[in-house]
Design a protein around this motif. Structure first.
Motif, PDB file in Angstrom:
ATOM      1  N   MET A   1     185.486 -54.408  -1.837  1.00  0.00           N
ATOM      2  CA  MET A   1     185.615 -54.305  -3.097  1.00  0.00           C
ATOM      3  C   MET A   1     184.221 -54.653  -4.021  1.00  0.00           C
ATOM      4  SD  MET A   1     188.610 -56.498  -5.361  1.00  0.00           S
ATOM      5  CE  MET A   1     188.857 -55.955  -6.869  1.00  0.00           C
ATOM      6  N   ILE A   2     184.269 -53.790  -5.002  1.00  0.00           N
ATOM      7  CA  ILE A   2     183.063 -54.096  -6.053  1.00  0.00           C
ATOM      8  C   ILE A   2     183.195 -54.856  -7.032  1.00  0.00           C
ATOM      9  CG2 ILE A   2     181.239 -52.594  -7.191  1.00  0.00           C
ATOM     10  CD1 ILE A   2     181.451 -50.650  -5.133  1.00  0.00           C
ATOM     11  N   TYR A   3     182.482 -56.053  -7.323  1.00  0.00           N
ATOM     12  CA  TYR A   3     182.656 -56.949  -8.539  1.00  0.00           C
ATOM     13  C   TYR A   3     181.579 -56.623  -9.641  1.00  0.00           C
ATOM     14  CZ  TYR A   3     185.968 -59.317  -5.663  1.00  0.00           C
ATOM     15  OH  TYR A   3     187.151 -59.675  -4.813  1.00  0.00           O
ATOM     16  N   GLN A   4     181.792 -56.737 -10.891  1.00  0.00           N
ATOM     17  CA  GLN A   4     180.869 -56.426 -11.951  1.00  0.00           C
ATOM     18  C   GLN A   4     180.506 -57.693 -12.517  1.00  0.00           C
ATOM     19  OE1 GLN A   4     179.441 -53.474 -12.256  1.00  0.00           O
ATOM     20  NE2 GLN A   4     180.870 -52.772 -10.812  1.00  0.00           N
ATOM     21  N   GLY A   5     179.144 -58.016 -12.559  1.00  0.00           N
ATOM     22  CA  GLY A   5     178.677 -59.462 -12.940  1.00  0.00           C
ATOM     23  C   GLY A   5     177.461 -59.339 -14.015  1.00  0.00           C
ATOM     24  N   ALA A   6     177.298 -60.459 -14.956  1.00  0.00           N
ATOM     25  CA  ALA A   6     176.232 -60.503 -15.663  1.00  0.00           C
ATOM     26  C   ALA A   6     176.219 -61.913 -16.183  1.00  0.00           C
ATOM     27  CB  ALA A   6     176.637 -59.740 -16.988  1.00  0.00           C
ATOM     28  N   CYS A   7     174.874 -62.019 -16.687  1.00  0.00           N
ATOM     29  CA  CYS A   7     174.727 -63.338 -17.765  1.00  0.00           C
ATOM     30  C   CYS A   7     175.492 -63.328 -18.639  1.00  0.00           C
ATOM     31  CB  CYS A   7     173.298 -63.583 -17.794  1.00  0.00           C
ATOM     32  SG  CYS A   7     172.537 -62.340 -18.837  1.00  0.00           S
ATOM     33  N   HIS A   8     175.341 -64.261 -19.577  1.00  0.00           N
ATOM     34  CA  HIS A   8     176.193 -64.447 -20.803  1.00  0.00           C
ATOM     35  C   HIS A   8     175.945 -63.306 -21.816  1.00  0.00           C
ATOM     36  CE1 HIS A   8     177.711 -66.066 -24.794  1.00  0.00           C
ATOM     37  NE2 HIS A   8     178.690 -66.353 -23.916  1.00  0.00           N
ATOM     38  N   CYS A   9     174.870 -63.033 -21.925  1.00  0.00           N
ATOM     39  CA  CYS A   9     174.213 -61.922 -23.107  1.00  0.00           C
ATOM     40  C   CYS A   9     174.166 -60.612 -22.408  1.00  0.00           C
ATOM     41  CB  CYS A   9     172.786 -62.182 -23.523  1.00  0.00           C
ATOM     42  SG  CYS A   9     171.580 -62.191 -22.565  1.00  0.00           S
ATOM     43  N   CYS A  75     171.848 -68.515 -18.707  1.00  0.00           N
ATOM     44  CA  CYS A  75     172.842 -68.274 -17.815  1.00  0.00           C
ATOM     45  C   CYS A  75     172.178 -67.938 -16.448  1.00  0.00           C
ATOM     46  CB  CYS A  75     173.972 -67.256 -18.191  1.00  0.00           C
ATOM     47  SG  CYS A  75     175.442 -67.247 -17.069  1.00  0.00           S
ATOM     48  N   ALA A  76     172.766 -68.573 -15.247  1.00  0.00           N
ATOM     49  CA  ALA A  76     172.121 -68.288 -13.811  1.00  0.00           C
ATOM     50  C   ALA A  76     173.256 -67.494 -13.229  1.00  0.00           C
ATOM     51  CB  ALA A  76     171.648 -69.672 -13.223  1.00  0.00           C
ATOM     52  N   PRO A  77     173.279 -66.360 -12.937  1.00  0.00           N
ATOM     53  CA  PRO A  77     174.331 -65.591 -12.145  1.00  0.00           C
ATOM     54  C   PRO A  77     174.115 -65.669 -10.733  1.00  0.00           C
ATOM     55  CG  PRO A  77     172.846 -63.950 -13.318  1.00  0.00           C
ATOM     56  CD  PRO A  77     172.325 -65.405 -13.707  1.00  0.00           C
ATOM     57  N   MET A  88     169.814 -64.090   1.937  1.00  0.00           N
ATOM     58  CA  MET A  88     171.343 -64.220   1.220  1.00  0.00           C
ATOM     59  C   MET A  88     171.000 -64.246  -0.535  1.00  0.00           C
ATOM     60  SD  MET A  88     173.195 -64.307   4.038  1.00  0.00           S
ATOM     61  CE  MET A  88     174.726 -64.879   3.488  1.00  0.00           C
ATOM     62  N   ALA A  89     172.346 -63.733  -0.807  1.00  0.00           N
ATOM     63  CA  ALA A  89     172.545 -63.953  -2.329  1.00  0.00           C
ATOM     64  C   ALA A  89     173.601 -65.237  -2.544  1.00  0.00           C
ATOM     65  CB  ALA A  89     172.901 -62.725  -2.638  1.00  0.00           C
ATOM     66  N   ALA A  90     173.240 -65.955  -3.304  1.00  0.00           N
ATOM     67  CA  ALA A  90     174.442 -67.009  -3.811  1.00  0.00           C
ATOM     68  C   ALA A  90     174.669 -66.473  -5.115  1.00  0.00           C
ATOM     69  CB  ALA A  90     173.760 -68.331  -3.758  1.00  0.00           C
ATOM     70  N   VAL A  91     175.960 -65.959  -5.373  1.00  0.00           N
ATOM     71  CA  VAL A  91     176.331 -65.211  -6.551  1.00  0.00           C
ATOM     72  C   VAL A  91     177.479 -66.318  -7.083  1.00  0.00           C
ATOM     73  CG1 VAL A  91     177.830 -63.475  -7.603  1.00  0.00           C
ATOM     74  CG2 VAL A  91     176.286 -62.900  -5.792  1.00  0.00           C
ATOM     75  N   ASN A  92     177.147 -66.724  -8.389  1.00  0.00           N
ATOM     76  CA  ASN A  92     177.808 -67.711  -9.223  1.00  0.00           C
ATOM     77  C   ASN A  92     179.018 -66.881  -9.696  1.00  0.00           C
ATOM     78  OD1 ASN A  92     179.176 -69.499 -10.917  1.00  0.00           O
ATOM     79  ND2 ASN A  92     177.232 -69.953 -12.116  1.00  0.00           N
ATOM     80  N   VAL A  93     180.174 -66.992  -8.979  1.00  0.00           N
ATOM     81  CA  VAL A  93     181.456 -66.410  -9.328  1.00  0.00           C
ATOM     82  C   VAL A  93     182.016 -66.522 -10.710  1.00  0.00           C
ATOM     83  CG1 VAL A  93     182.203 -66.008  -6.857  1.00  0.00           C
ATOM     84  CG2 VAL A  93     183.134 -67.946  -8.365  1.00  0.00           C
ATOM     85  N   ARG A  94     181.524 -67.581 -11.378  1.00  0.00           N
ATOM     86  CA  ARG A  94     181.746 -67.598 -12.870  1.00  0.00           C
ATOM     87  C   ARG A  94     181.151 -66.618 -13.788  1.00  0.00           C
ATOM     88  NH1 ARG A  94     184.286 -72.757 -13.752  1.00  0.00           N
ATOM     89  NH2 ARG A  94     183.675 -74.272 -12.108  1.00  0.00           N
ATOM     90  N   CYS A  95     180.207 -65.949 -13.067  1.00  0.00           N
ATOM     91  CA  CYS A  95     179.526 -64.827 -13.900  1.00  0.00           C
ATOM     92  C   CYS A  95     180.036 -63.317 -13.430  1.00  0.00           C
ATOM     93  CB  CYS A  95     178.310 -64.825 -13.386  1.00  0.00           C
ATOM     94  SG  CYS A  95     177.246 -66.248 -14.149  1.00  0.00           S
ATOM     95  N   LEU A  96     181.096 -63.389 -12.689  1.00  0.00           N
ATOM     96  CA  LEU A  96     181.835 -62.223 -12.329  1.00  0.00           C
ATOM     97  C   LEU A  96     183.158 -61.864 -13.146  1.00  0.00           C
ATOM     98  CD1 LEU A  96     181.840 -62.428  -8.540  1.00  0.00           C
ATOM     99  CD2 LEU A  96     180.136 -61.031  -9.889  1.00  0.00           C
TER     100      LEU A  96
END
Length: 114
Positions: A1-9, A75-77, A88-96
């Motif tokens: 699955m592909i998730y899209q993410g971003a910082c707040h702005c 924001c720290a994504p 490794m990447a540590a993705v903040n899932v709150r930004c997805l």
């Protein structure tokens, strides 16, 4: 699955490919203040959709994890580090986008004691 993410702005946009398993909540000084819920995966599964020049980086403590954030909105994504010789990447899932956090097990990590 592909998730899209971003910082707040939206200045830092990215996509992540994989299946979200368990999430990690760390109580270290930075993660607890940011409220991050982290998903760890190989760094090559995270692709920036915006310029790397838009990504600011913060290093602290042992200086082994690059905590990436947006200098515009704060924001720290995601972050990056090496574990067992693999980047490794540590993705903040709150930004997805469109992720139901209640669907995942959250493991607690005692980073404060390290």
């Amino acid at each position: 699955m592909i998730y899209q993410g971003a910082c707040h702005c939206g200045k830092i946009g990215f996509e992540v490919e994989g299946e979200i398993g368990e999430l990690m909540e760390c109580n270290c000084s930075i993660c607890s203040k940011r409220g991050a819920l982290m998903w760890f995966l190989p760094r090559d599964k995270l692709r920036l959709k915006t310029a790397e020049a838009d990504v600011s980086t913060y290093l602290f403590n042992k200086r082994v994890i690059e905590h990436h954030f947006c200098a515009t909105c704060g924001c720290a994504p995601y972050g990056e580090g090496t574990l067992g010789g693999q980047t490794m990447a540590a993705v903040n899932v709150r930004c997805l986008e469109n992720v139901d956090l209640s669907a995942y097990k959250i493991n607690h990590y005692d980073g404060r004691s390290l």
